[in-house]
Design a protein around this motif. Structure first.
Motif, PDB file in Angstrom:
ATOM      1  N   SER A 289     -38.244  27.307   9.130  1.00  0.00           N
ATOM      2  CA  SER A 289     -38.801  28.441   9.865  1.00  0.00           C
ATOM      3  C   SER A 289     -37.749  29.175  10.687  1.00  0.00           C
ATOM      4  O   SER A 289     -36.720  28.610  11.074  1.00  0.00           O
ATOM      5  CB  SER A 289     -39.917  27.952  10.805  1.00  0.00           C
ATOM      6  OG  SER A 289     -39.367  27.171  11.862  1.00  0.00           O
ATOM      7  N   ASP A 290     -38.025  30.435  10.958  1.00  0.00           N
ATOM      8  CA  ASP A 290     -37.155  31.211  11.845  1.00  0.00           C
ATOM      9  C   ASP A 290     -37.133  30.596  13.242  1.00  0.00           C
ATOM     10  O   ASP A 290     -36.100  30.607  13.921  1.00  0.00           O
ATOM     11  CB  ASP A 290     -37.651  32.659  11.935  1.00  0.00           C
ATOM     12  CG  ASP A 290     -37.454  33.438  10.640  1.00  0.00           C
ATOM     13  OD1 ASP A 290     -36.616  33.015   9.810  1.00  0.00           O
ATOM     14  OD2 ASP A 290     -38.150  34.456  10.457  1.00  0.00           O
ATOM     15  N   ARG A 291     -38.263  30.069  13.656  1.00  0.00           N
ATOM     16  CA  ARG A 291     -38.376  29.488  14.993  1.00  0.00           C
ATOM     17  C   ARG A 291     -37.374  28.358  15.204  1.00  0.00           C
ATOM     18  O   ARG A 291     -36.740  28.257  16.260  1.00  0.00           O
ATOM     19  CB  ARG A 291     -39.805  28.963  15.201  1.00  0.00           C
ATOM     20  CG  ARG A 291     -40.030  28.176  16.483  1.00  0.00           C
ATOM     21  CD  ARG A 291     -39.916  29.058  17.708  1.00  0.00           C
ATOM     22  NE  ARG A 291     -40.196  28.285  18.926  1.00  0.00           N
ATOM     23  CZ  ARG A 291     -39.967  28.737  20.139  1.00  0.00           C
ATOM     24  NH1 ARG A 291     -39.473  29.953  20.320  1.00  0.00           N
ATOM     25  NH2 ARG A 291     -40.244  27.987  21.186  1.00  0.00           N
ATOM     26  N   TYR A 292     -37.222  27.495  14.197  1.00  0.00           N
ATOM     27  CA  TYR A 292     -36.302  26.358  14.285  1.00  0.00           C
ATOM     28  C   TYR A 292     -34.898  26.830  14.622  1.00  0.00           C
ATOM     29  O   TYR A 292     -34.259  26.344  15.559  1.00  0.00           O
ATOM     30  CB  TYR A 292     -36.314  25.605  12.952  1.00  0.00           C
ATOM     31  CG  TYR A 292     -35.476  24.342  12.902  1.00  0.00           C
ATOM     32  CD1 TYR A 292     -36.045  23.098  13.149  1.00  0.00           C
ATOM     33  CD2 TYR A 292     -34.112  24.383  12.579  1.00  0.00           C
ATOM     34  CE1 TYR A 292     -35.285  21.935  13.075  1.00  0.00           C
ATOM     35  CE2 TYR A 292     -33.348  23.236  12.506  1.00  0.00           C
ATOM     36  CZ  TYR A 292     -33.939  22.004  12.760  1.00  0.00           C
ATOM     37  OH  TYR A 292     -33.180  20.867  12.685  1.00  0.00           O
ATOM     38  N   TRP A 293     -34.409  27.794  13.877  1.00  0.00           N
ATOM     39  CA  TRP A 293     -33.028  28.227  14.066  1.00  0.00           C
ATOM     40  C   TRP A 293     -32.862  29.176  15.245  1.00  0.00           C
ATOM     41  O   TRP A 293     -31.790  29.260  15.845  1.00  0.00           O
ATOM     42  CB  TRP A 293     -32.492  28.837  12.767  1.00  0.00           C
ATOM     43  CG  TRP A 293     -32.391  27.755  11.729  1.00  0.00           C
ATOM     44  CD1 TRP A 293     -33.236  27.517  10.690  1.00  0.00           C
ATOM     45  CD2 TRP A 293     -31.427  26.700  11.698  1.00  0.00           C
ATOM     46  NE1 TRP A 293     -32.850  26.388  10.007  1.00  0.00           N
ATOM     47  CE2 TRP A 293     -31.743  25.867  10.594  1.00  0.00           C
ATOM     48  CE3 TRP A 293     -30.325  26.374  12.488  1.00  0.00           C
ATOM     49  CZ2 TRP A 293     -30.996  24.739  10.270  1.00  0.00           C
ATOM     50  CZ3 TRP A 293     -29.572  25.252  12.169  1.00  0.00           C
ATOM     51  CH2 TRP A 293     -29.904  24.453  11.069  1.00  0.00           C
ATOM     52  N   GLU A 294     -33.942  29.860  15.638  1.00  0.00           N
ATOM     53  CA  GLU A 294     -33.878  30.674  16.856  1.00  0.00           C
ATOM     54  C   GLU A 294     -33.640  29.788  18.076  1.00  0.00           C
ATOM     55  O   GLU A 294     -32.831  30.120  18.953  1.00  0.00           O
ATOM     56  CB  GLU A 294     -35.179  31.455  17.028  1.00  0.00           C
ATOM     57  CG  GLU A 294     -35.317  32.647  16.092  1.00  0.00           C
ATOM     58  CD  GLU A 294     -36.706  33.250  16.136  1.00  0.00           C
ATOM     59  OE1 GLU A 294     -37.560  32.717  16.898  1.00  0.00           O
ATOM     60  OE2 GLU A 294     -36.953  34.222  15.408  1.00  0.00           O
ATOM     61  N   VAL A 295     -34.334  28.657  18.146  1.00  0.00           N
ATOM     62  CA  VAL A 295     -34.159  27.735  19.268  1.00  0.00           C
ATOM     63  C   VAL A 295     -32.763  27.131  19.252  1.00  0.00           C
ATOM     64  O   VAL A 295     -32.079  27.060  20.291  1.00  0.00           O
ATOM     65  CB  VAL A 295     -35.233  26.621  19.222  1.00  0.00           C
ATOM     66  CG1 VAL A 295     -34.926  25.539  20.260  1.00  0.00           C
ATOM     67  CG2 VAL A 295     -36.615  27.212  19.478  1.00  0.00           C
ATOM     68  N   MET A 296     -32.307  26.692  18.071  1.00  0.00           N
ATOM     69  CA  MET A 296     -30.969  26.107  17.965  1.00  0.00           C
ATOM     70  C   MET A 296     -29.894  27.113  18.357  1.00  0.00           C
ATOM     71  O   MET A 296     -28.939  26.778  19.077  1.00  0.00           O
ATOM     72  CB  MET A 296     -30.720  25.598  16.545  1.00  0.00           C
ATOM     73  CG  MET A 296     -31.677  24.519  16.078  1.00  0.00           C
ATOM     74  SD  MET A 296     -31.629  23.050  17.137  1.00  0.00           S
ATOM     75  CE  MET A 296     -32.841  22.017  16.298  1.00  0.00           C
TER      76      MET A 296
END
Length: 382
Positions: free
Chosen positions: A324-331
């Motif tokens: 997901s985009d969310r995973y890499w946005e947080v990282m």
């Protein structure tokens, strides 16, 4: 290095894998470092997780009491899908530690045996109370390491520190002895250890703990710092650790040829100081709560850190969360100049060693390099 030199001179030397308990193993996973540098999507090398938030101890040093979030049940169906996805994406090791006592989960044995069947290295940390010989016989052949949290070396003080009844002590020690016996009888490769999470006020237990490990016949005993949150809610006085160096050095002298007492010196000496601002480690070493919550680090499990929460494996396939985009946005946010670990993160997170190494790598202070030769024990646990 000395062993390699002897081998070159023709000596009859067998190179034995060593334990790396006060450092990291990124050099043995340099392909992931390269993928990270290229900005590619890559899977964690190691996932540290719990199978439940429940625990049957009440340790005064436990960070998990600061990590409460909405609880969901990690069922057999959930864990089967999670393990399948982890193997498919290339996860190399899964450790059952995190924020709960995974022995209380009905899927504990299933997780370990199925994870190993999928080709991943499996490990477990536990207080050890709920073990029996049958369960130990089932899981020990499938584990890289089994570590018992025994944060005291004498019965009364152990019970006080761990917040348990006196019956805990004898049962846990009996289970450790049973594990040692099974390992020896079956010549298993699993490494057995005990761990002390050291609060400075419990210094009287350092030497009894080190002697206990030797007497139990485990492979190692490790003494580590206690992490605190950014608000100091556990009230750890890090300045007091420096006064314990002599005792800690004495503990290490109790090591033998078959037993190592190891102090996590780097973390203890770092106290509550961060040598980095940005955090690069979570994509390599990810943590998942016993509630199923996926967050970049255990210190962000609490609901007040919802902006760092990525998903929940009880609600969504792990593969989809990872993609997901969310995973890499947080990282990416944690690795940006918008985040400052020194003020927004609890002290000495699980990823501290690799955070430090990756930060030094980015700054050109000490570049990471691929490592060849004899792999250390537990190589898939960063």
């Amino acid at each position: 290095e000395r062993a390699k030199g002897q081998a070159k001179r023709g000596a009859d030397v067998t190179l034995v894998p060593q334990m790396v308990l006060d450092g990291h193993k990124l050099g043995w996973h340099y392909d992931r470092v390269q993928a990270w540098e290229r900005g590619e999507v890559f899977s964690p090398v190691t996932i540290d997780m719990a199978l439940t938030r429940a625990c049957d101890a009440a340790c005064g040093f436990c960070y998990a009491q600061l990590q409460e979030s909405d609880r969901q049940e990690i069922t057999a169906e959930v864990i089967d899908a999670f393990l399948e996805d982890s193997a498919r994406m290339g996860v190399r090791g899964i450790s059952l530690v995190s924020d709960g006592e995974s022995l209380l989960s009905p899927v504990y044995q299933r997780t370990i045996t199925r994870g190993q069947t999928f080709g991943m290295s499996m490990a477990s940390g536990t207080n050890g109370f709920r073990f029996n010989e049958s369960l130990l016989s089932a899981v020990l052949p499938c584990l890289s390491y089994l570590r018992f949290n025994i944060s005291g070396g004498e019965s009364d003080r152990y019970c006080q520190i761990m917040g348990v009844k006196p019956s805990f002590w004898e049962r846990v020690l009996s289970n450790v002895r049973t594990a040692v016996r099974i390992k020896r009888e079956q010549s298993l490769a699993v490494t057995l250890g005990i761990q002390m999470v050291l609060m400075p006020q419990d210094a009287d237990q350092i030497l009894p703990f080190a002697r206990l490990g030797r007497d139990l016949g485990v492979d190692y005993a490790v003494i580590k710092h206690c992490s605190d949150d950014e608000n100091g809610n556990l009230k750890v006085d890090y300045s007091r650790y420096t006064k314990l160096f002599s005792l800690l050095q004495q503990a290490e002298t109790l090591s033998t040829d078959s037993y190592k007492c190891v102090v996590k010196w780097q973390k203890i000496k770092d106290e509550n100081h961060f040598p980095y601002q940005r955090v690069y480690g979570p994509p390599f070493l990810l943590q998942i709560s016993g509630s199923g919550l996926v967050a970049p680090a255990g210190q962000f499990f609490n609901d007040r850190y919802a902006k760092f929460h990525i998903g929940n494996i009880c609600e969504q396939r792990w593969w989809d969360i990872w993609q997901s985009d969310r995973y890499w946005e947080v990282m990416d946010y944690l690795a940006s100049d918008q985040f400052d670990a020194r003020i927004s993160m609890g002290t000495l997170p699980l990823q501290h060693y690799i955070n430090t190494a990756l930060d030094r790598h980015v700054k050109g202070i000490e570049r990471l390099e691929p490592v060849t030769g004899v792999e250390p024990l537990h190589v898939n646990f960063l």
